[in-house]
Design a protein around this motif. Structure first.
Motif, PDB file in Angstrom:
ATOM      1  N   PRO A  88       0.809  -1.220   0.000  1.00  0.00           N
ATOM      2  CA  PRO A  88       0.000   0.000   0.000  1.00  0.00           C
ATOM      3  C   PRO A  88       0.842   1.271   0.000  1.00  0.00           C
ATOM      4  N   GLY A  94      -3.751   3.649  -5.203  1.00  0.00           N
ATOM      5  CA  GLY A  94      -4.824   2.675  -5.071  1.00  0.00           C
ATOM      6  C   GLY A  94      -5.875   3.048  -4.042  1.00  0.00           C
ATOM      7  N   PHE A  95      -5.473   3.812  -3.028  1.00  0.00           N
ATOM      8  CA  PHE A  95      -6.410   4.202  -1.967  1.00  0.00           C
ATOM      9  C   PHE A  95      -7.525   5.113  -2.486  1.00  0.00           C
ATOM     10  N   SER A  98     -12.376   2.563  -5.392  1.00  0.00           N
ATOM     11  CA  SER A  98     -13.131   1.517  -4.694  1.00  0.00           C
ATOM     12  C   SER A  98     -13.693   0.461  -5.638  1.00  0.00           C
ATOM     13  N   GLN A 174      -3.288   3.846 -12.445  1.00  0.00           N
ATOM     14  CA  GLN A 174      -2.402   3.040 -11.599  1.00  0.00           C
ATOM     15  C   GLN A 174      -1.307   2.375 -12.424  1.00  0.00           C
ATOM     16  N   SER A 232      -6.813  -6.723  -0.996  1.00  0.00           N
ATOM     17  CA  SER A 232      -6.512  -5.889   0.177  1.00  0.00           C
ATOM     18  C   SER A 232      -7.000  -4.460  -0.026  1.00  0.00           C
ATOM     19  N   ASN A 233      -6.843  -3.946  -1.241  1.00  0.00           N
ATOM     20  CA  ASN A 233      -7.302  -2.586  -1.520  1.00  0.00           C
ATOM     21  C   ASN A 233      -8.833  -2.501  -1.483  1.00  0.00           C
ATOM     22  N   TRP A 234      -9.491  -3.520  -1.980  1.00  0.00           N
ATOM     23  CA  TRP A 234     -10.958  -3.561  -1.903  1.00  0.00           C
ATOM     24  C   TRP A 234     -11.420  -3.572  -0.447  1.00  0.00           C
ATOM     25  N   SER A 236      -9.782  -2.534   2.147  1.00  0.00           N
ATOM     26  CA  SER A 236      -9.451  -1.249   2.755  1.00  0.00           C
ATOM     27  C   SER A 236     -10.501  -0.195   2.427  1.00  0.00           C
TER      28      SER A 236
END
Length: 299
Positions: A88, A94-95, A98, A174, A232-234, A236
């Motif tokens: 991350p 990526g943050f 969604s 990205q 993991s991004n999803w 988050s």
């Protein structure tokens, strides 16, 4: 003989010990002596000398390729780079995305950890997750094989294989950020040579596969690490939207472990003919997010 022995010796005795080959010493002596402190006394000066190296070395040096934990230098470097590139902390932004989860939460499709797990499972196995995996695999293999024509085809197809304008923004932005930072901080001649043959937008999964192959990082760990980072991004994003606590977020991530492995196995044996999506509701969420009144995310 005890581990540490202090003895007063004459100069002749000290020289005799220091010049005796270690191979002629008894095995019990070699195993037990760790240091011998020899004190030489003169009429005016008293000094101490510690003899260690001769008894603490062996005839067999450690293999140069081995490093901590039993990995080779190449394996350790590959692991380090994957953990860095797909962390991350790696600045691909990526943050900010969604993948339509924000609309799904507002619409009531995702309300808790259970509904989130079901939604992400579908996205991963039958939606954009599987598609990204296939594109990463194909890009990695094209670079490995030096097949420039195949690589160009994958770059073009992956850029077109999106369900909405926001999804296009997400994967292309990205991908561009990943490629620029990788080229700057992890310069690689093979990567620069490969990019000469690429035209158009390089989306995120293709960028990861391309860079990993140029750095000679094996495909299986690259694919698995990418899918883990994607999920993991999803999770988050969902943790800020539902909201979920840290423990529930980790429970969802743990529940996705087997699905990540299964999706990686499918993608690695798939071809472009296997590409497709059966997640209409998730695609609809991505489309409707564009007109959502209040938004925290860009997609």
């Amino acid at each position: 003989m005890p581990p540490a022995v202090t003895a007063r010796m004459t100069t002749a005795a000290m020289i005799a010990i220091m010049t005796t080959p270690i191979t002629t010493m008894p095995a019990t002596i070699i195993r037990t002596i760790t240091a011998i402190t020899i004190t030489a006394t003169t009429s005016t000066v008293r000094t101490s000398t510690t003899i260690i190296p001769m008894l603490m070395t062996t005839n067999k040096p450690a293999p140069r390729a081995a490093v901590s934990g039993g990995m080779t230098e190449r394996e350790a470097a590959a692991l380090y780079r994957l953990m860095t590139w797909l962390s991350p902390a790696f600045p691909v932004g990526g943050f900010s995305y969604s993948s339509g989860i924000e609309w799904a939460v507002e619409a009531g499709d995702i309300t808790d950890a259970g509904s989130l797990r079901d939604w992400l499972g579908a996205m991963l196995t039958d939606g954009s997750g599987f598609g990204d995996g296939v594109f990463l695999v194909q890009a990695h293999r094209a670079v490995e094989a030096g097949d420039d024509a195949a690589l160009r085809d994958i770059v073009e197809l992956a850029a077109a294989f999106v369900s909405s304008r926001e999804r296009q923004l997400e994967t292309s932005a990205q991908g561009r950020a990943f490629m620029e930072i990788a080229r700057t901080a992890w310069s690689c001649e093979a990567l620069e040579t490969t990019l000469i043959h690429c035209n158009g937008t390089i989306v995120y999964p293709v960028a990861v596969g391309l860079v990993a192959a140029a750095h000679e990082i094996p495909l299986p760990p690259t694919l698995h690490a990418y899918l883990h980072a994607l999920v993991s991004n999803w999770v988050s994003a969902a943790s800020r939207l539902v909201p979920l606590g840290q423990t529930d977020s980790q429970r969802v991530l743990a529940a996705m472990e087997a699905l990540v492995a299964a999706t990686a196995n499918r993608a690695i044996s798939a071809t472009v003919d296997d590409l497709g999506s059966a997640t209409f509701r998730a695609d609809l969420a991505s489309l409707r997010h564009e007109t959502q009144y209040t938004r925290l995310f860009r997609s």
